[in-house]
Design a protein around this motif. Structure first.
Motif, short mmCIF file in Angstrom:
data_model
loop_
_atom_site.label_atom_id
_atom_site.label_comp_id
_atom_site.label_asym_id
_atom_site.label_seq_id
_atom_site.Cartn_x
_atom_site.Cartn_y
_atom_site.Cartn_z
N LEU A 40 -61.40 -11.64 31.45
CA LEU A 40 -60.00 -11.27 31.30
C LEU A 40 -59.69 -10.01 32.08
O LEU A 40 -58.63 -9.91 32.72
N LYS A 41 -60.60 -9.04 32.06
CA LYS A 41 -60.40 -7.80 32.82
C LYS A 41 -60.16 -8.09 34.30
O LYS A 41 -59.37 -7.41 34.95
N LYS A 42 -60.83 -9.10 34.82
CA LYS A 42 -60.71 -9.42 36.25
C LYS A 42 -59.36 -10.03 36.60
O LYS A 42 -58.82 -9.76 37.66
N VAL A 43 -58.81 -10.86 35.71
CA VAL A 43 -57.56 -11.55 36.03
C VAL A 43 -56.33 -10.89 35.43
O VAL A 43 -55.22 -11.09 35.92
N ASP A 44 -56.52 -10.11 34.36
CA ASP A 44 -55.39 -9.49 33.67
C ASP A 44 -55.84 -8.21 32.97
O ASP A 44 -56.00 -8.18 31.75
N PRO A 45 -56.07 -7.14 33.75
CA PRO A 45 -56.58 -5.90 33.16
C PRO A 45 -55.68 -5.34 32.05
O PRO A 45 -56.17 -4.76 31.09
N GLU A 46 -54.38 -5.53 32.21
CA GLU A 46 -53.46 -5.00 31.20
C GLU A 46 -53.66 -5.68 29.84
O GLU A 46 -53.70 -5.03 28.80
N SER A 47 -53.83 -7.00 29.86
CA SER A 47 -54.11 -7.71 28.61
C SER A 47 -55.47 -7.34 28.06
O SER A 47 -55.64 -7.18 26.85
N ALA A 48 -56.45 -7.18 28.94
CA ALA A 48 -57.79 -6.79 28.51
C ALA A 48 -57.76 -5.44 27.81
O ALA A 48 -58.49 -5.22 26.84
N GLU A 49 -56.90 -4.55 28.28
CA GLU A 49 -56.75 -3.24 27.65
C GLU A 49 -56.12 -3.37 26.26
O GLU A 49 -56.49 -2.66 25.33
N ALA A 50 -55.19 -4.31 26.12
CA ALA A 50 -54.45 -4.45 24.86
C ALA A 50 -55.17 -5.31 23.82
O ALA A 50 -54.94 -5.15 22.63
N ILE A 51 -56.04 -6.21 24.27
CA ILE A 51 -56.70 -7.14 23.36
C ILE A 51 -58.14 -6.69 23.15
O ILE A 51 -58.90 -6.55 24.10
N HIS A 52 -58.53 -6.51 21.90
CA HIS A 52 -59.90 -6.10 21.59
C HIS A 52 -60.86 -7.21 21.99
O HIS A 52 -60.56 -8.39 21.82
N VAL A 56 -61.48 -12.98 20.00
CA VAL A 56 -61.80 -14.07 20.91
C VAL A 56 -60.63 -15.03 21.08
O VAL A 56 -60.36 -15.49 22.19
N LYS A 57 -59.93 -15.32 20.00
CA LYS A 57 -58.81 -16.26 20.07
C LYS A 57 -57.75 -15.78 21.07
O LYS A 57 -57.27 -16.55 21.90
N ARG A 58 -57.38 -14.49 21.00
CA ARG A 58 -56.36 -13.97 21.91
C ARG A 58 -56.88 -13.86 23.34
O ARG A 58 -56.15 -14.07 24.30
N VAL A 59 -58.15 -13.49 23.48
CA VAL A 59 -58.74 -13.42 24.83
C VAL A 59 -58.72 -14.80 25.45
O VAL A 59 -58.31 -14.97 26.61
N ILE A 60 -59.12 -15.81 24.68
CA ILE A 60 -59.10 -17.18 25.19
C ILE A 60 -57.69 -17.60 25.54
O ILE A 60 -57.44 -18.20 26.59
N ARG A 61 -56.71 -17.28 24.68
CA ARG A 61 -55.32 -17.67 24.96
C ARG A 61 -54.84 -17.02 26.26
O ARG A 61 -54.16 -17.66 27.06
N ALA A 62 -55.19 -15.75 26.49
CA ALA A 62 -54.77 -15.06 27.72
C ALA A 62 -55.43 -15.71 28.94
O ALA A 62 -54.77 -15.90 29.98
N LEU A 63 -56.70 -16.05 28.84
CA LEU A 63 -57.39 -16.72 29.95
C LEU A 63 -56.83 -18.12 30.18
O LEU A 63 -56.65 -18.56 31.32
N GLU A 64 -56.52 -18.80 29.10
CA GLU A 64 -55.92 -20.14 29.19
C GLU A 64 -54.56 -20.08 29.88
O GLU A 64 -54.25 -20.91 30.74
N TYR A 65 -53.75 -19.08 29.49
CA TYR A 65 -52.43 -18.94 30.11
C TYR A 65 -52.58 -18.71 31.61
O TYR A 65 -51.87 -19.31 32.42
N TYR A 66 -53.51 -17.86 31.99
CA TYR A 66 -53.74 -17.59 33.41
C TYR A 66 -54.19 -18.87 34.13
O TYR A 66 -53.71 -19.16 35.23
N GLU A 67 -55.07 -19.62 33.51
CA GLU A 67 -55.55 -20.87 34.10
C GLU A 67 -54.41 -21.87 34.29
O GLU A 67 -54.30 -22.54 35.31
N GLU A 68 -53.51 -21.95 33.29
CA GLU A 68 -52.41 -22.92 33.32
C GLU A 68 -51.30 -22.54 34.30
O GLU A 68 -50.69 -23.40 34.92
N THR A 69 -51.02 -21.23 34.42
CA THR A 69 -49.84 -20.80 35.18
C THR A 69 -50.17 -20.03 36.45
O THR A 69 -49.30 -19.87 37.30
N GLY A 70 -51.37 -19.48 36.55
CA GLY A 70 -51.72 -18.64 37.68
C GLY A 70 -51.14 -17.23 37.56
O GLY A 70 -51.23 -16.44 38.50
#
Length: 195
Positions: A40-52, A56-70
């Motif tokens: 997550l840090k690599k694709v969305d550092p801001e979310s990685a900073e905000a999500i502990h 895991v559920k939120r980290v996965i959702r953020a990675l999933e969103y990136y995968e789905e939308t770019g």
């Protein structure tokens, strides 16, 4: 939910059981939450900073969103936060001195322990939910950990509310009685034209 109600924030629909999500869940299970958080840090550092990293559920959702939308989910969230509210509202959060708050948390956990928390947790443990109750620590240590975790949760809540726009923080310690707090809320509501 507060954002959705006040500012018509749109949340992305979650698709049940996507193969990508299952892959990420497997990585979390076999390699650990930290590995996902590093992704997550690599694709969305801001979310990685905000999500502990352990959320895991939120980290996965953020990675999933990136995968789905770019796009990073943090960009989506920022756009949604810019929505204007169609309502005239009063958003109030009651606060108090941190030492007093933590003392109340500690008293509440002690009360829960006296009223059968251990028995309730033992039942959950028997169902396989809490492997850390396998004799690796004492009842007192568990109670202290619950207090600590609850205090940290309260701190995160207050931090989150302080970042909210349009929030009115009311420090309970500045008022003699609960009736005085209610009067202050009524005053603020009248000031905003709600009452």
């Amino acid at each position: 939910y507060i954002q959705a109600l006040l500012y018509d924030v749109q949340f992305q629909e979650e698709r049940e059981g996507s193969s990508y999500r299952k892959k990420l869940e497997e990585i979390a299970r076999t390699e650990g939450a930290e590995v996902l958080h590093e992704r997550l840090k690599k694709v969305d550092p801001e979310s990685a900073e905000a999500i502990h990293k352990n959320n895991v559920k939120r980290v996965i959702r953020a990675l999933e969103y990136y995968e789905e939308t770019g796009r990073p989910i943090s960009v989506h969230n920022k756009e949604q936060r810019e929505n204007e509210s169609p309502y005239n509202f009063l958003y109030i959060v009651l606060t108090m001195d941190r030492k007093k708050l933590y003392a109340r948390i500690n008293r509440r956990v002690d009360q829960m322990a006296e009223q059968g928390l251990a028995e309730e947790v033992t039942g959950l443990h028997e169902e396989g939910w809490f492997p850390f109750f396998e004799g690796k620590c004492s009842k007192e240590e568990v109670i202290e950990q619950i207090k600590k975790d609850t205090r940290h949760f309260a701190k995160r809540q207050l931090t989150w509310f302080r970042r909210e726009r349009d929030v009115q923080m009311i420090d309970k310690d500045q008022f003699a009685t609960e009736s005085d707090i209610v009067e202050e809320i009524i005053r603020l509501a009248k000031e905003k034209g709600i009452l």
